[in-house]
Structures are given as structure tokens and as C-alpha cells.
Design an enzyme around this catalytic site. Structure first.
Site, PDB file in Angstrom:
ATOM      1  CD  GLN A  92      -2.428  -1.240   2.760  1.00 27.34           C
ATOM      2  OE1 GLN A  92      -3.470  -0.659   3.004  1.00 27.34           O
ATOM      3  NE2 GLN A  92      -1.791  -1.944   3.665  1.00 27.34           N
ATOM      4  CB  ILE A 126       3.171   6.046  -2.380  1.00 25.63           C
ATOM      5  CG1 ILE A 126       3.355   6.936  -1.127  1.00 25.63           C
ATOM      6  CG2 ILE A 126       1.701   5.638  -2.526  1.00 25.63           C
ATOM      7  CD1 ILE A 126       2.677   8.297  -1.240  1.00 25.63           C
ATOM      8  CG  HIS A 166      -2.852   2.675  -1.808  1.00 21.99           C
ATOM      9  ND1 HIS A 166      -2.877   2.536  -0.454  1.00 21.99           N
ATOM     10  CD2 HIS A 166      -4.031   2.181  -2.242  1.00 21.99           C
ATOM     11  CE1 HIS A 166      -4.025   1.964  -0.082  1.00 21.99           C
ATOM     12  NE2 HIS A 166      -4.728   1.735  -1.150  1.00 21.99           N
ATOM     13  CB  CYS A 203      -1.702  10.863 -23.369  1.00 23.71           C
ATOM     14  SG  CYS A 203      -0.034  10.560 -22.749  1.00 23.71           S
ATOM     15  CB  CYS A 256       3.644  13.356 -21.019  1.00 22.99           C
ATOM     16  SG  CYS A 256       3.355  11.873 -21.975  1.00 22.99           S
ATOM     17  CB  CYS A 267       1.100  14.059 -25.351  1.00 27.64           C
ATOM     18  SG  CYS A 267       0.655  14.147 -23.608  1.00 27.64           S
ATOM     19  CB  SER A 307      -3.946  -0.032  11.028  1.00 27.22           C
ATOM     20  OG  SER A 307      -4.093   0.943  10.030  1.00 27.22           O
ATOM     21  N   PRO A 318       3.773  -4.259  15.649  1.00 23.45           N
ATOM     22  CG  PRO A 318       5.053  -2.308  15.804  1.00 23.45           C
ATOM     23  CD  PRO A 318       4.400  -3.228  14.811  1.00 23.45           C
TER      24      PRO A 318
HETATM   25  P1  NAD Z   1      -1.457   2.809   8.909  1.00 25.11           P
HETATM   26  O1  NAD Z   1      -0.745   4.079   9.214  1.00 25.11           O
HETATM   27  O2  NAD Z   1      -2.929   2.782   8.996  1.00 25.11           O
HETATM   28  O3  NAD Z   1      -0.960   1.656   9.867  1.00 25.11           O
HETATM   29  C1  NAD Z   1       0.398   1.370  10.026  1.00 25.11           C
HETATM   30  C2  NAD Z   1       0.511   0.146  10.894  1.00 25.11           C
HETATM   31  O4  NAD Z   1       1.888  -0.191  10.980  1.00 25.11           O
HETATM   32  C3  NAD Z   1       0.006   0.371  12.330  1.00 25.11           C
HETATM   33  O5  NAD Z   1      -0.848  -0.689  12.676  1.00 25.11           O
HETATM   34  C4  NAD Z   1       1.287   0.306  13.158  1.00 25.11           C
HETATM   35  O6  NAD Z   1       1.089  -0.314  14.380  1.00 25.11           O
HETATM   36  C5  NAD Z   1       2.179  -0.539  12.305  1.00 25.11           C
HETATM   37  N1  NAD Z   1       3.604  -0.329  12.540  1.00 25.11           N
HETATM   38  C6  NAD Z   1       4.228   0.775  13.031  1.00 25.11           C
HETATM   39  N2  NAD Z   1       5.553   0.576  13.044  1.00 25.11           N
HETATM   40  C7  NAD Z   1       5.768  -0.664  12.555  1.00 25.11           C
HETATM   41  C8  NAD Z   1       6.925  -1.441  12.306  1.00 25.11           C
HETATM   42  N3  NAD Z   1       8.154  -0.963  12.578  1.00 25.11           N
HETATM   43  N4  NAD Z   1       6.791  -2.689  11.794  1.00 25.11           N
HETATM   44  C9  NAD Z   1       5.559  -3.185  11.507  1.00 25.11           C
HETATM   45  N5  NAD Z   1       4.412  -2.490  11.722  1.00 25.11           N
HETATM   46  C10 NAD Z   1       4.524  -1.244  12.223  1.00 25.11           C
HETATM   47  O7  NAD Z   1      -0.931   2.345   7.492  1.00 25.11           O
HETATM   48  P2  NAD Z   1      -1.658   1.513   6.374  1.00 25.11           P
HETATM   49  O8  NAD Z   1      -2.449   0.423   6.954  1.00 25.11           O
HETATM   50  O9  NAD Z   1      -0.605   1.212   5.369  1.00 25.11           O
HETATM   51  O10 NAD Z   1      -2.697   2.537   5.733  1.00 25.11           O
HETATM   52  C11 NAD Z   1      -2.331   3.880   5.493  1.00 25.11           C
HETATM   53  C12 NAD Z   1      -2.361   4.327   4.045  1.00 25.11           C
HETATM   54  O11 NAD Z   1      -1.485   5.429   3.957  1.00 25.11           O
HETATM   55  C13 NAD Z   1      -1.853   3.311   3.096  1.00 25.11           C
HETATM   56  O12 NAD Z   1      -2.777   3.215   2.112  1.00 25.11           O
HETATM   57  C14 NAD Z   1      -0.567   3.894   2.499  1.00 25.11           C
HETATM   58  O13 NAD Z   1      -0.729   4.017   1.115  1.00 25.11           O
HETATM   59  C15 NAD Z   1      -0.484   5.312   2.971  1.00 25.11           C
HETATM   60  N6  NAD Z   1       0.825   5.656   3.568  1.00 25.11           N
HETATM   61  C16 NAD Z   1       1.968   5.231   2.935  1.00 25.11           C
HETATM   62  C17 NAD Z   1       3.182   5.516   3.500  1.00 25.11           C
HETATM   63  C18 NAD Z   1       4.417   5.038   2.769  1.00 25.11           C
HETATM   64  O14 NAD Z   1       4.415   4.936   1.551  1.00 25.11           O
HETATM   65  N7  NAD Z   1       5.491   4.717   3.482  1.00 25.11           N
HETATM   66  C19 NAD Z   1       3.272   6.216   4.702  1.00 25.11           C
HETATM   67  C20 NAD Z   1       2.075   6.669   5.309  1.00 25.11           C
HETATM   68  C21 NAD Z   1       0.847   6.359   4.724  1.00 25.11           C
END
Ligand code: NAD
Length: 267
Positions: A104, A106, A122, A133, A170, A173, A210, A235
Site C-alpha cells: 500500500q 508509495i 496505491h 494522455c 510527458c 505528448c 492497520s 508491534p
Molecule cells: P497505517 O498508518 O494505517 O498503519 C500502520 C501500521 O503499521 C500500524 O498498525 C502500526 O502499528 C504498524 N507499525 C508501526 N511501526 C511498525 C513497524 N516498525 N513494523 C511493523 N508495523 C509497524 O498504514 P496503512 O495500513 O498502510 O494505511 C495507510 C495508508 O497510507 C496506506 O494506504 C498507504 O498508502 C499510505 N501511507 C503510505 C506511506 C508510505 O508509503 N510509506 C506512509 C504513510 C501512509
């Protein structure tokens, strides 16, 4: 049985293993998650800064706020490197155990760790999508960060309207290419491929999520419904409690090296 021993055994007993990752796996690389306290998202509401409309509104009303947000993002991404959690998944691939990562995130850190098959549901901050385009282009991360740093350096002459100059063109285009990330309310990418991977998995590792952002959050449930065993590493909680075969209460960056060590002993 010790959960680490159990996970190592499960990994050796299965053939179609996938991983599903979220923001938590990159927390140890310095990228703040949405839901853990502290950091960027305490200052900037993800509901506002995670939507295109919210960003435009904020940019028009408070340009200095946008500059501050971008500067903090830049600090984070300039420093972020893959951590032992990302490297652990790459090691699982090298051992012939892990086939695909569905992420998920990026941040492109799985690819930087060397993982070869990554589905970014994502999107990616370091890929552009032409607004004219639709063509996608991989961007040079280092170059992009340097340009952004130069652009934001001049506080006095900062103008929101000029932000568009930061966006690449791009190659086909010459249209403006926006970052190819999925904002809240936009459709996720490669969902059919991700569902196919989930349904074909016989074991799925779920790390650092989460499980609240749908439809991606349903992928472990789809894997489970097709008889996959689910292992969760997080954790702060066992968010997929009702479907987990095994839960490891640890940061991914601490758990993965232990699991790889055990696997190497068993192989
Ligand atoms: P979230 O923020 O909802 O949850 C993150 C989870 O990771 C929490 O449950 C937390 O307890 C756990 N966590 C924290 N530290 C950890 C570790 N060291 N090891 C393992 N787990 C750990 O994130 P989500 O569920 O990915 O949803 C949030 C959305 O936000 C996603 O869709 C994502 O695209 C986006 N997002 C991406 C980034 C990134 O690209 N790094 C950062 C923030 C948010």
C-alpha cells in the site's frame, strides 16, 4: 511453539507465498505512518492532505503551509532507505520463498531493497502519470528530490502557482505528469492483479498495516478465503486477529532478520 519458529516452519511448508505491506514497514526508514502518534501527520491532517481537493484548498488558502508540508516530506524522503524489514522480504525472495509483494506504500522502498515483483496498489510517488494522455513514466528519484529542494529553498519568492513547474512533462505528448499516487477517493491500481495474487497464495505475510484502507485492506481476507494461512507482524496489534494463523508482536525490521536467521538454520 515460539511464533518465530512457527513462522519459519510455515514459510518452508508453503509454495505460493506473498506479502502484503503497509506504512508500518517503512516506519523504521523514518517515514511516518498515518495512525501512529507523532510526526508529520499530527501537524497535517491526512484527510486533508490525502485528497487532491484538500491539497488545492490548502495551497490556495495557506501557501506557507504547503511549503512547510513539502519541506518536511522532502526531509523524510531524502533520508529514507530500505530497512531490515524490506531487506528481509528481499531475502525471502532470494531464498525462493516469496513470489510477490503487494504494497500500500508509495515510497518505492521495496524496489530499492531489490524486490523484483511489487504491486503498488496505491501507486508510487516516484512515477508520473500524464494528465493529458495517461502515460506513466518512472521518475529519477534523486533528480526529483534535488529539483524540489531547489524549488522550495527560496521562501520569499515561493508561489503555489509555480509548483506545476516541478511536475515532469510527458515524453510522448508533453502534457503535465502528476505523481502517480492514489489519493483518498480515487480508484486503486492493479487491483485485479493483487486479488489474483491473494487468491493464489497459500501463505500471506502481512506487515505494518492497520487494515483500514479498503479495498486493499481486504486482500488478506481474500487470501484467507482461498485457504491461505495468514501471518501478521505488527508491534501495536493483531489487526487480522480473526484470520491469523500466527502473530508476531514486533516491528518488522526486528522480526524479519530473526525469521531469515531461523530459515537459514533450517534450510
Ligand atoms: P497505517 O498508518 O494505517 O498503519 C500502520 C501500521 O503499521 C500500524 O498498525 C502500526 O502499528 C504498524 N507499525 C508501526 N511501526 C511498525 C513497524 N516498525 N513494523 C511493523 N508495523 C509497524 O498504514 P496503512 O495500513 O498502510 O494505511 C495507510 C495508508 O497510507 C496506506 O494506504 C498507504 O498508502 C499510505 N501511507 C503510505 C506511506 C508510505 O508509503 N510509506 C506512509 C504513510 C501512509
Amino acid at each position: 511453539m515460539d511464533p518465530y519458529q512457527k513462522v519459519a516452519r510455515l514459510l518452508l511448508e508453503h509454495k505460493n507465498i506473498s506479502a502484503f505491506t503497509g506504512a508500518g514497514i517503512s516506519a523504521e526508514s523514518g517515514i511516518p505512518t498515518f495512525r501512529d502518534p507523532g510526526g508529520l501527520w499530527d501537524q497535517f491532517d491526512p484527510d486533508e492532505f490525502g485528497t487532491t481537493g484538500g491539497i488545492i484548498q490548502a495551497a490556495l488558502k495557506k501557501p506557507s503551509l504547503i511549503r512547510n508540508f513539502l519541506l518536511q516530506m522532502l526531509d523524510i524522503f531524502e533520508k529514507a532507505r530500505p530497512n531490515p524489514g524490506h531487506h528481509g522480504l528481499k531475502s525471502l525472495e532470494d531464498l525462493g520463498l516469496l513470489k510477490t509483494i503487494i504494497t500500500q506504500n508509495i515510497d518505492h522502498l521495496h524496489q530499492e531493497a531489490g524486490s523484483s515483483t511489487v504491486i503498488e496498489v496505491h501507486g508510487s510517488l516516484f512515477r508520473g502519470r500524464c494528465l493529458n494522455c495517461g502515460r506513466r513514466q518512472q521518475l529519477n528519484k534523486a533528480e526529483l528530490l534535488v529539483r524540489a529542494r531547489q524549488f522550495l529553498a527560496d521562501e520569499k519568492n515561493f508561489e503555489v502557482g509555480k509548483l506545476v513547474e516541478l511536475l515532469p512533462r510527458c515524453p510522448v505528448c508533453n502534457g503535465i505528469s502528476r505523481p502517480d499516487v492514489v489519493m483518498f477517493g480515487e480508484p486503486v491500481l492493479q487491483l485485479a492483479e493483487a486479488i489474483a495474487v491473494a487468491e493464489q497464495s497459500d501463505l500471506m505475510l502481512v506487515l505494518g498495516t492497520s487494515g483500514v484502507v479498503y479495498p486493499a485492506a481486504a486482500l488478506p481476507c481474500q487470501a484467507y478465503e482461498h485457504n491461505a494461512k495468514i501471518i501478521e507482524i505488527n508491534p501495536t496489534g493483531n489487526y487480522y486477529d480473526s484470520i491469523s494463523e500466527c502473530y508476531i508482536d514486533s516491528p518488522a525490521g526486528a522480526a524479519m532478520p530473526k525469521i531469515i536467521g531461523l530459515l537459514k538454520d533450517l534450510l
